[in-house]
Design a protein around this motif. Structure first.
Motif, PDB file in Angstrom:
ATOM      1  N   LEU A   1      -2.093   5.147 -45.147  1.00  0.00           N
ATOM      2  CA  LEU A   1      -1.829   5.437 -46.736  1.00  0.00           C
ATOM      3  C   LEU A   1      -0.364   5.697 -47.062  1.00  0.00           C
ATOM      4  N   VAL A   2       0.131   5.042 -47.999  1.00  0.00           N
ATOM      5  CA  VAL A   2       1.654   5.321 -48.373  1.00  0.00           C
ATOM      6  C   VAL A   2       1.762   6.776 -48.777  1.00  0.00           C
ATOM      7  N   GLY A   3       2.559   7.699 -48.408  1.00  0.00           N
ATOM      8  CA  GLY A   3       3.125   8.780 -48.680  1.00  0.00           C
ATOM      9  C   GLY A   3       2.372   9.966 -48.227  1.00  0.00           C
TER      10      GLY A   3
ATOM     11  N   GLN B   1      -1.305  -2.329 -50.299  1.00  0.00           N
ATOM     12  CA  GLN B   1      -0.832  -1.097 -50.944  1.00  0.00           C
ATOM     13  C   GLN B   1      -0.153  -1.998 -52.220  1.00  0.00           C
ATOM     14  N   ASP B   2      -0.939  -1.360 -53.326  1.00  0.00           N
ATOM     15  CA  ASP B   2      -0.532  -2.047 -54.720  1.00  0.00           C
ATOM     16  C   ASP B   2      -0.419  -3.653 -54.484  1.00  0.00           C
TER      17      ASP B   2
ATOM     18  N   ASP C   1      -8.730  -1.932 -50.515  1.00  0.00           N
ATOM     19  CA  ASP C   1      -7.851  -0.731 -50.149  1.00  0.00           C
ATOM     20  C   ASP C   1      -7.389  -0.032 -51.663  1.00  0.00           C
ATOM     21  N   TYR C   2      -7.346  -0.908 -52.598  1.00  0.00           N
ATOM     22  CA  TYR C   2      -6.672  -0.582 -53.846  1.00  0.00           C
ATOM     23  C   TYR C   2      -7.864   0.698 -54.392  1.00  0.00           C
TER      24      TYR C   2
ATOM     25  N   LYS D   1      -8.215   3.745 -51.612  1.00  0.00           N
ATOM     26  CA  LYS D   1      -7.057   4.520 -51.371  1.00  0.00           C
ATOM     27  C   LYS D   1      -6.682   5.371 -52.759  1.00  0.00           C
ATOM     28  N   ASN D   2      -7.338   4.822 -53.643  1.00  0.00           N
ATOM     29  CA  ASN D   2      -7.012   5.537 -55.005  1.00  0.00           C
ATOM     30  C   ASN D   2      -8.219   6.236 -55.442  1.00  0.00           C
TER      31      ASN D   2
ATOM     32  N   GLY E   1      -7.307  -3.453 -67.169  1.00  0.00           N
ATOM     33  CA  GLY E   1      -7.792  -3.159 -66.002  1.00  0.00           C
ATOM     34  C   GLY E   1      -6.805  -2.571 -64.937  1.00  0.00           C
ATOM     35  N   GLY E   2      -7.251  -2.256 -63.945  1.00  0.00           N
ATOM     36  CA  GLY E   2      -6.459  -1.646 -62.810  1.00  0.00           C
ATOM     37  C   GLY E   2      -5.923  -2.379 -61.799  1.00  0.00           C
TER      38      GLY E   2
ATOM     39  N   ALA F   1      -1.688  -5.426 -64.849  1.00  0.00           N
ATOM     40  CA  ALA F   1      -2.134  -4.498 -63.505  1.00  0.00           C
ATOM     41  C   ALA F   1      -1.370  -5.242 -62.467  1.00  0.00           C
ATOM     42  N   VAL F   2      -1.351  -4.230 -61.575  1.00  0.00           N
ATOM     43  CA  VAL F   2      -0.971  -5.014 -60.151  1.00  0.00           C
ATOM     44  C   VAL F   2      -1.754  -5.813 -59.604  1.00  0.00           C
TER      45      VAL F   2
END
Lengths: 541, 541
Positions: free
Chosen positions: A11-13, A205-206, A273-274, A277-278, A412-413, A515-516
């Motif tokens: 997980l980034v960060g 990741q994004d 993962d989006y 992880k969010n 949307g996300g 959105a990404v």
């Protein structure tokens, strides 16, 4: 010696959490006989950490995490992390021994990619020296990712006596990346007559997807081990020395997925993962009876399970009965909750309030956008209330030419199909049905002519070329960076090319607010393609 | 010798159009006696051209444009452009003589900024050599922008005999940039005992604002000429040689605006250029009776004139009568078209359709977002129908902590106050009224407690700290990159700091879909601050 590749999803960060994962993974690897555990590039921070690398406490956090790992492990590990040394920040691969509070050996990445999706020169200084050390009698050299795409770093490591290279990578997926990766690594290995163990990151990741697929090549550049794709894994590598002193590597040979499987699994992993992880409870999407939302729903269900996915059909006066029928059928087949919420009352209310303002004007795309925006607002209201993220369903062909509505179907996300052109949407839908052995995406959704159903009897081809032509032009102009004229010379009709090129250029403002979504090709919209909005570039040669 | 600085406003990507502007500007400069005309960095492409620099036909277009300029000018010009030489792309300053088809002298920028908003290492290779040539008996050296922030490039030019430096710049505005610019340039000049003429770009380009303010320093580092700010200009520089052989520079001394004037004029210029360069007929915005939209309206009118601006009040049951009154009053004072469109009918229609889905749930921010989104959809419908761009009105404090609604008040093309914290919104509103000598922003809009009016009796301070505290915490955490702990140590309450930091971190997903807006500080949201959305970084030290 048994080396275990820890193909990990970080997980980034979350440096503390990633350190715990390193500790637990090292213990599991040791339990299956590891004498050395190899983690990917920047495992401690995840990749890419972006401007988190500039946080003033980064170095302290990394130092504390390395000390915690050293105190907990009972087997040596090699892992990637950022570190400030002598006032400069480096992308480091380090060897950490059990019981030590800091790495005994450190390698600073030489080649810093600063193109396409990469910005490493924003953060790091290049290293200058090879790092080679002896473990269990083997002279081991370390390299990091981009280092393998150029001859010099490995030559330097071998000049210092390396007889085995451990390569730490965070190499993002694109459709043919596996082939270029293995070709480069095989070349390095053959040039130097030294085997390479290649550990890759896995996870979404994004907009980036890391596909794993860690592997190893022998001293002749032949692949002697292939790990699995799109999942975390502990992969055993047996390193043996022959009587003549040469090193050989042995391990499992997982199958390399074909193109459709790769793309589909990349989509699934990126969504999973989006969402997870969010911290979203689940995902919801507008299901229109068209193929884009049908494929998005299938991906979402494969990523999260049907109980965490909801589909919403939002019919209007232009919605065909078969659209409602097919949407309901797919939702039923896939076992997801399905709602039908009409947009007629809101649309009429908006038009009523706007009646004076619109007096004397013609009907145009305004009214079409209004339908899309009523749907966007409905989905966002459900999203806010339920804690589910909205998945958008526009494909790359539409994103390219602006055939999607800002704050409407673009609300949307996560934009699942952002890098999937329409012809590939068909191809992946067929793939998904084949895998299922049944039409989880209803046959009619695939065969009917595509339509946004925003006007009576409308089809996409009223205003766009056939998708096979559109996608081919986009392939030249966007993915291959052909000029308009060069695209025409490649065999397309001039007027069509210029029209498409102008649409692509003019719609950057929409994409900038999109959105990404997962990058699957060699040129995705997003950080891979950085164009100005205010832009006077004229199509041509 | 008379050098004329052509402080120019270019359109990014429009190489042909920019070349025409260079030709026309050179002729105008010649008419006022220029013997040499100095244009800014990358004048031919505008700045920053981003990935347009990677287009395969870029070099051909630049070559053709240079040839066209050479054929048309009757006075030597120095200008900036990108060029591929020996297979490498450089950021070039070139001397072009009348009648020549290509530059006679070329300097390749040495220092390539790749931090904050800059990505020059993505595009360019660094130059290695000084470029010094003789014109009208003066030995002239060329430098480009970042070169002046480091001692080496100027030392190299002076080692080759430069007795005057022409510096080409595309130096983006931030609140105290003028002071740091002049300090660096003065230092270079004094170190080498050589005067510098500094030509800067002017104009808005997406999130960057170039403030112009070109100037010159003498051989002792004293400012001997100051050009105007925030406008195109032809600035005469008289270069004289004393009997002892020393060069002196002379010219006009325009006043340097104070902070409020700088910020306000930067906002005006950015709006004007975004609207005009993108070909919008005008701009519209939601006018709520609050101070953010009031300031945005004032900026828009100053940028475009009242006839190209429209204000829309969109009342709901929580809208105070004084809000409607004050909005109408300001619109009247400023002479813009004003509409009142209620959102009640759409809000009720949405709630009706969602009634089943929301059964058994509590009222929460969903209903507040729904109000904001009804307004966003209305504005976008007007935008679509009229060809006017929507200006969004959220300030930096709100963007930081996520107190704005995606697809609601965030819907629009340009976010005017994106880098203006709330306390500065007040300050600039007072400034605007002072300049006018009357309350063009009604006094009550400034004095009443701020409220989004999304719930009965709501004020911003129900859920946020006072704005002076919030803005001070944001200044530490965002603009100064303090950690949460360091911010606490700077004298803020721990619980408040952690709450704010978490909100900033968690709302990256909203900002990623925000409209671009002008950068005014040393750390704006946008390309200046690149954080992952999926982000496990924990607040702390």
């Amino acid at each position: 010696m048994r080396v275990v590749i820890a193909q990990s999803n970080m997980l980034v960060g979350d440096i503390e959490g990633n350190a715990e994962q390193v500790i637990a993974t090292a213990a599991a690897a040791q339990a299956q006989g590891a004498e050395l555990v190899l983690f990917p590039e920047l495992a401690l921070t995840g990749y890419p950490p972006e401007d988190l690398l500039l946080r003033p406490s980064l170095n302290t956090r990394v130092r504390d995490a390395l000390a915690a790992i050293g105190a907990a492990i009972e087997v040596p590990v090699v892992l990637g992390y950022p570190a400030v040394r002598n006032g400069q920040r480096y992308n480091v691969a380090g060897l950490l021994q059990p019981g030590e509070t800091r790495p005994q050996e450190e390698y600073f990445k030489h080649c810093l990619p600063n193109f396409r999706v990469f910005d490493e020169k924003r953060y790091f200084q290049p290293g200058q020296h090879a790092t080679v050390f002896t473990l269990n009698g083997v002279r081991i050299g370390l390299l990091v990712c981009e280092d393998l795409w150029h001859p010099a770093p490995m030559v330097a490591a071998c000049a210092e006596g390396a007889e085995l290279i451990l390569a730490l990578n965070a190499s993002p997926f694109s459709d043919d990346k596996h082939e270029s990766r293995t070709a480069h690594v095989a070349a390095r290995s053959a040039e130097n007559g030294v085997p390479i163990i290649y550990a890759n990151l896995v996870g979404g990741q994004d907009e980036l997807v890391f596909d794993g697929g860690s592997f190893a090549v022998d001293a002749q550049g032949e692949c002697c081990l292939q790990g699995p794709f799109f999942e975390s894994a502990l992969i055993n590598v047996e390193v043996r020395r022959s009587e003549a002193g040469a090193l050989s590597l042995q391990g499992e040979q997982c199958p390399v997925p074909d193109l459709d499987e790769r793309l589909y699994r990349a989509l699934v992993l990126s969504v999973r993962d989006y969402v997870n992880k969010n911290g979203f409870k689940g995902a919801l999407l507008g299901l229109s009876g068209g193929i884009d939302s049908a494929l998005t729903l299938a991906v979402a269900v494969d990523a999260l399970g049907p109980e965490r996915v909801e589909a919403v059909m939002m019919p209007f006066r232009y919605t065909a009965d078969i659209s409602k029928h097919d949407a309901a059928e797919q939702a039923h087949t896939m076992g997801v909750r399905y709602r039908e919420l009409p947009i007629e009352p809101m649309f009429d209310a908006f038009m009523g309030v706007l009646a004076d303002s619109f007096q004397g004007t013609q009907v145009d795309t305004t009214e079409e956008n209004l339908q899309a925006r009523c749907r966007g607002v409905l989905l966002m209201a459900l999203s806010n209330k339920l804690g589910y993220v909205v998945l958008t369903t526009s494909n790359k062909s539409e994103m390219a030419v602006g055939y999607s509505t800002l704050y409407g179907d673009m609300a949307g996300g996560f934009a699942v199909l952002k890098d999937v052109v329409k012809t590939r949407v068909y191809q992946l839908s067929e793939y998904r049905n084949q895998v299922a052995g049944q039409d989880v995406i209803p046959r009619r959704v695939i065969t009917r002519p595509p339509s946004a159903e925003l006007a009576p009897g409308q089809t996409d081809q009223d205003s766009l070329p056939d998708y096979d032509i559109l996608d081919a032009i986009l392939h030249h102009y966007v993915e291959q960076d052909f000029s308009a004229e060069a695209t025409v010379r490649a065999g397309f009709e001039s007027e069509q090319v210029y029209r498409i090129v102008r649409l692509v250029d003019r719609n950057e403002y929409k994409r900038r607010q999109a959105a990404v979504g997962p990058r699957l090709t060699q040129r995705a919209f997003g950080k891979d393609r950085r164009y100005p909005i205010t832009n006077g570039w004229r199509p041509g040669d």
